[in-house]
Design a protein around this motif. Structure first.
Motif, short mmCIF file in Angstrom:
data_model
loop_
_atom_site.label_atom_id
_atom_site.label_comp_id
_atom_site.label_asym_id
_atom_site.label_seq_id
_atom_site.Cartn_x
_atom_site.Cartn_y
_atom_site.Cartn_z
N LEU A 1 0.83 -1.20 0.00
CA LEU A 1 0.00 0.00 0.00
C LEU A 1 0.86 1.25 0.00
O LEU A 1 0.60 2.20 -0.76
N ALA A 2 1.91 1.27 0.82
CA ALA A 2 2.80 2.43 0.87
C ALA A 2 3.49 2.64 -0.47
O ALA A 2 3.63 3.78 -0.94
N ASP A 3 3.89 1.55 -1.11
CA ASP A 3 4.54 1.67 -2.41
C ASP A 3 3.59 2.28 -3.44
O ASP A 3 4.02 3.00 -4.33
N ALA A 4 2.31 2.00 -3.29
CA ALA A 4 1.30 2.52 -4.21
C ALA A 4 0.73 3.86 -3.75
O ALA A 4 -0.22 4.38 -4.35
N ASP A 5 1.29 4.42 -2.68
CA ASP A 5 0.80 5.68 -2.09
C ASP A 5 -0.67 5.59 -1.70
O ASP A 5 -1.43 6.54 -1.87
N VAL A 6 -1.05 4.43 -1.17
CA VAL A 6 -2.40 4.21 -0.65
C VAL A 6 -2.28 4.14 0.87
O VAL A 6 -1.39 3.47 1.39
#
Length: 103
Positions: free
Chosen positions: A72-77
């Motif tokens: 999620l962090a990698d996807a800016d979610v």
């Protein structure tokens, strides 16, 4: 702060850290395909635990959630994004919601 929110913040903070000293940073350095692969591995391990090693479900679920938070962090979610989606779905039949996504 909720433990999941703290963990998500720690993961975001370590995104730019030295990959040699941070497991999280090393995942980010390897890119989304590697992060997704790790998430899949943890999902399989959680299923295996559920079927054959129930005493390990909690630790495997923690690993699964950790790797999901990295993805999620990698996807800016954010977790708030996920919470908002869950709130949007609240009170909607799972069959109805799934049909709406595939329409």
């Amino acid at each position: 702060m909720d433990p999941l929110d703290r963990l998500a913040a720690t993961i975001r903070d370590r995104r730019g850290a030295d990959p040699g000293s941070s497991y999280v940073a090393s995942l980010f350095a390897k890119g989304r395909p590697k992060i997704a692969q790790k998430l899949g591995e943890e999902a399989v391990e959680t299923v295996i635990a559920a079927m054959a090693q129930p005493d390990k479900i909690v630790s495997e679920a923690a690993d699964l959630i950790f790797h999901l938070l990295v993805l999620l962090a990698d996807a800016d979610v954010t977790l708030d994004d996920v919470r908002a989606e869950l709130a949007r779905r609240e009170g909607v039949s799972g069959h109805t919601e799934k049909a709406a996504r595939s329409a």
